[in-house]
Design a protein around this motif. Structure first.
Motif, PDB file in Angstrom:
ATOM      1  N   TYR A  47      31.501  31.523  21.363  1.00  0.00           N
ATOM      2  CA  TYR A  47      31.509  32.517  22.351  1.00  0.00           C
ATOM      3  C   TYR A  47      31.474  31.954  23.855  1.00  0.00           C
ATOM      4  O   TYR A  47      31.111  31.089  24.189  1.00  0.00           O
ATOM      5  CB  TYR A  47      30.170  33.369  22.045  1.00  0.00           C
ATOM      6  N   ALA A  48      32.147  32.869  24.471  1.00  0.00           N
ATOM      7  CA  ALA A  48      32.128  32.730  26.035  1.00  0.00           C
ATOM      8  C   ALA A  48      32.301  33.780  26.769  1.00  0.00           C
ATOM      9  O   ALA A  48      32.609  35.031  26.174  1.00  0.00           O
ATOM     10  CB  ALA A  48      33.487  31.935  26.228  1.00  0.00           C
ATOM     11  N   LEU A  49      32.236  34.004  28.059  1.00  0.00           N
ATOM     12  CA  LEU A  49      32.096  35.158  28.724  1.00  0.00           C
ATOM     13  C   LEU A  49      33.694  35.230  29.607  1.00  0.00           C
ATOM     14  O   LEU A  49      34.008  33.950  30.029  1.00  0.00           O
ATOM     15  CB  LEU A  49      31.015  35.212  29.930  1.00  0.00           C
ATOM     16  N   ALA A  50      34.378  36.252  29.468  1.00  0.00           N
ATOM     17  CA  ALA A  50      35.583  36.572  30.162  1.00  0.00           C
ATOM     18  C   ALA A  50      35.330  37.554  31.053  1.00  0.00           C
ATOM     19  O   ALA A  50      34.584  38.488  30.975  1.00  0.00           O
ATOM     20  CB  ALA A  50      36.591  36.646  29.058  1.00  0.00           C
ATOM     21  N   VAL A  51      36.276  37.320  32.213  1.00  0.00           N
ATOM     22  CA  VAL A  51      36.307  38.587  33.346  1.00  0.00           C
ATOM     23  C   VAL A  51      37.665  39.244  33.110  1.00  0.00           C
ATOM     24  O   VAL A  51      38.722  38.755  33.016  1.00  0.00           O
ATOM     25  CB  VAL A  51      36.139  37.902  34.616  1.00  0.00           C
ATOM     26  N   ASP A  52      37.390  40.584  33.009  1.00  0.00           N
ATOM     27  CA  ASP A  52      38.746  41.569  32.917  1.00  0.00           C
ATOM     28  C   ASP A  52      39.389  41.468  34.379  1.00  0.00           C
ATOM     29  O   ASP A  52      38.694  41.822  35.529  1.00  0.00           O
ATOM     30  CB  ASP A  52      38.225  42.939  32.471  1.00  0.00           C
ATOM     31  N   PRO A  53      40.455  40.917  34.673  1.00  0.00           N
ATOM     32  CA  PRO A  53      40.985  41.104  35.890  1.00  0.00           C
ATOM     33  C   PRO A  53      41.189  42.545  36.528  1.00  0.00           C
ATOM     34  O   PRO A  53      41.420  42.394  37.720  1.00  0.00           O
ATOM     35  CB  PRO A  53      42.323  40.457  35.612  1.00  0.00           C
TER      36      PRO A  53
END
Length: 457
Positions: free
Chosen positions: A51-57
Motif C-alpha cells: 500500500y502507498a499514498l498517492a495524490v490526485d493531481p
C-alpha cells in the motif's frame, strides 16, 4: 482487462485503476500484516503489492494506491491465491490440479500438494496456519497439513464442481460451495458433515464469510446474492446426517418412480413393451398363416387350430390387441417390421370394414382401439404412406367405416336414453311412483353429511 480497481467506500466512485497483469486477474488476497495484497492472473504471474499514498493531481486529495514489491513467474495459470494467517507463507491453486505453497518473504518454493484429478478452484488456510483445504472441479475436498503437506482426508463432497471454500475464524470448521447449488458446513478435525444449506436455484459462483463467521454471503448463477446469518439453534450432526440420508433416499425413489412412469407413458423401451412387441409379432404371423390355410381349404370344412382358443383368426388378433396395455401399445407397434405393420393394417381394415366373405364371423373391435392402431402405424411409417398412394383407398375406407361405427354408437346411446326416459314416464303414470336419479341422491346425502361437520368445526 488485468487491472486492479480501487473504489471509495464512502462515495462508491472509482479512485484508481492499476494495470496489474497482462491477462485477467483471477484472485487476490489481503496480506495478514495489512500492508498490502497479493494477486494472481491468467498471465501466469503472482504479484505482491504494498500500500502507498498517492495524490490526485486535479484535486490534490490523497488516496490509497498500490506499488509492486515483487513478482513470481509460474508455468501454470493461477486459479486462487491465499495467505496463511501467520503471514509466513502463501498458497496457489494452479491449472495443473496442484496446490503450491511458497515462503511469503523470499517467494521460495516450500510444498507441492497434489492429488486432485481436475484443477483446484479455491483454497483456504485455517486461522492457526495448520490446515489447508482445497476444493476442485473433481467434486472433492482435500484437507492438508501445512507442516509436511500430507493429505489428511479426501472427501467426495458435492454433486458438481466445488467453487469456493472458507475456514471459520478461530476454528477448524469450514464451508464449501458448489455448482450443485448447495453450501455445506464441515468439521476438518473429525471430517464430518455438519449441515447442508439449500437456497440457490442454480450453481454458486462465489462465497465470503465475515470476520467471526456469523454471516455468509454467496453469489449464484441464478443472478441472486444471498446472505445467511448464524442462528442460536443447536445442530446435532447425527440427526442432520439421518435427515440428509432420508431425503436422498426419498429423492432417489421419486426419481425412479417418475422415470418408470414417464418411460411407460411415453412408450419408451421397457421389459413389458418388449414382451408385448414380440407377442404381437408372433400373433400377426400366426393369424396370417391360419388365414392362408383356410383360403387353401376353401369349400371344405376348415379345421381351426386349437391355439386359436375357439376364436376365429381375426377374433384372436382382436383379443391379443386388447390384452396389450394402452401405454405399451405404441412401443409394441414400433418394434414391428414394416411388412408386419402393413399386414396389421390390412387385418384391421378387414375387421372394421367387413370385407371378409363371411361377414357374420367378424369380431367386434372398439372404435378407440382400431383408431389407435391405425394412427400408430401411420405415425411410424408416415414417409412411405405419403410417397406411395397405393394404401390411400384402404385408409379412406377405414376412415369412413370408423366414422359410421362411431355415429352408430352415438345413435344407439341416444336411442337407449330416449327409451329409458319413455319407460320412466310410463311407470310413473301407471304406479303413481316417482323415480329419482340415484347418483344425484347420493350426492345430496354427502352434501348433507358435510354440513353438520362444517358447523361443528
Amino acid at each position: 482487462s488485468g487491472s486492479l480497481d480501487i473504489y471509495s467506500l464512502s462515495t462508491g466512485s472509482l479512485v484508481q485503476s492499476i494495470k496489474a497483469h497482462t491477462g485477467p486477474v483471477v484472485s487476490f488476497c489481503l496480506r495478514p500484516d495489512s500492508k498490502g495484497l497479493i494477486s494472481g492472473g491468467k498471465d501466469k504471474r503472482v504479484v505482491v503489492w504494498d500500500y502507498a499514498l498517492a495524490v490526485d493531481p486535479d484535486t490534490q486529495s490523497k488516496h490509497i494506491s498500490l506499488i509492486e514489491q515483487n513478482a513470481l513467474e509460474l508455468t501454470e495459470v493461477v486459479h486462487s491465491v491465499t495467505y496463511s494467517p501467520d503471514g509466513t507463507k502463501f498458497a496457489l491453486a494452479l491449472q495443473d490440479s496442484t496446490v503450491k505453497v511458497y515462503y511469503a518473504d523470499s517467494l521460495k518454493f516450500f510444498l507441492s500438494l497434489y492429488g486432485h484429478k481436475l484443477p483446484v478452484n479455491d483454497i483456504s488456510i485455517s486461522s492457526d496456519s495448520q490446515l489447508l483445504i482445497s476444493g476442485s472441479m473433481d467434486k472433492n475436498l482435500k484437507i492438508w497439513g501445512m507442516t509436511f503437506g500430507e493429505c489428511r482426508k479426501s472427501i467426495y463432497a458435492h454433486d458438481d464442481s466445488i467453487t469456493a471454500v472458507a475456514f471459520c475464524e478461530g476454528t477448524h470448521y469450514f464451508f464449501s460451495a458448489s455448482k450443485d447449488g448447495t453450501i455445506k458446513y464441515w468439521d476438518a478435525d473429525h471430517f464430518n458433515l455438519i449441515q447442508i444449506i439449500r437456497s440457490h436455484h442454480e450453481g454458486i459462483n462465489a462465497m465470503s464469510l465475515n470476520s467471526d463467521a456469523s454471516m455468509i454471503v454467496t453469489g449464484g448463477h441464478d443472478r441472486s446474492v444471498r446472505a445467511f446469518f448464524r442462528s442460536e439453534e443447536i445442530i446435532f450432526a447425527d440427526e442432520q446426517r439421518e435427515e440428509d440420508i432420508e431425503r436422498e433416499q426419498d429423492e432417489e425413489t421419486a426419481q425412479k418412480a417418475d422415470k418408470t412412469r414417464l418411460d411407460a407413458a411415453a412408450g419408451h423401451q421397457t421389459v413389458g413393451s418388449l414382451k408385448m412387441g414380440e407377442m404381437l409379432s408372433e400373433t400377426i404371423t400366426f393369424v396370417l398363416r391360419e388365414l392362408d390355410d383356410s383360403n387353401k381349404e376353401e369349400g371344405k370344412a376348415a379345421a381351426l387350430s386349437p391355439l386359436l382358443l375357439g376364436k376365429t383368426p381375426h377374433g384372436y388378433l382382436v383379443a391379443k390387441l386388447e390384452a396389450i396395455k394402452a401405454y405399451e401399445l405404441p412401443h409394441a407397434i414400433s418394434l414391428l417390421p414394416f411388412s408386419q405393420c402393413m399386414s396389421l393394417l390390412q387385418l384391421v381394415h378387414q375387421i372394421v370394414t367387413g370385407s371378409m366373405d363371411d361377414s357374420s364371423a367378424l369380431p367386434a373391435i372398439s372404435v378407440e382401439l382400431a383408431t389407435k392402431v391405425i394412427m400408430l402405424v401411420a405415425q411410424h411409417h408416415r414417409g412411405y404412406l405419403v410417397q406411395h398412394g397405393n394404401l390411400a383407398p384402404m385408409l379412406e375406407a377405414l376412415r369412413d367405416a370408423l366414422r359410421r361405427r362411431l355415429q352408430h354408437r352415438i345413435d344407439t346411446i341416444g336411442f337407449n336414453e330416449a327409451s329409458l326416459a319413455f319407460l320412466q314416464r310410463k311407470m310413473e303414470a301407471e304406479q303413481n311412483a316417482t323415480f329419482f336419479d340415484l347418483s344425484k341422491r347420493k350426492f345430496h346425502k354427502k352434501q348433507q353429511k358435510r354440513k353438520p361437520e362444517a358447523e361443528d368445526s
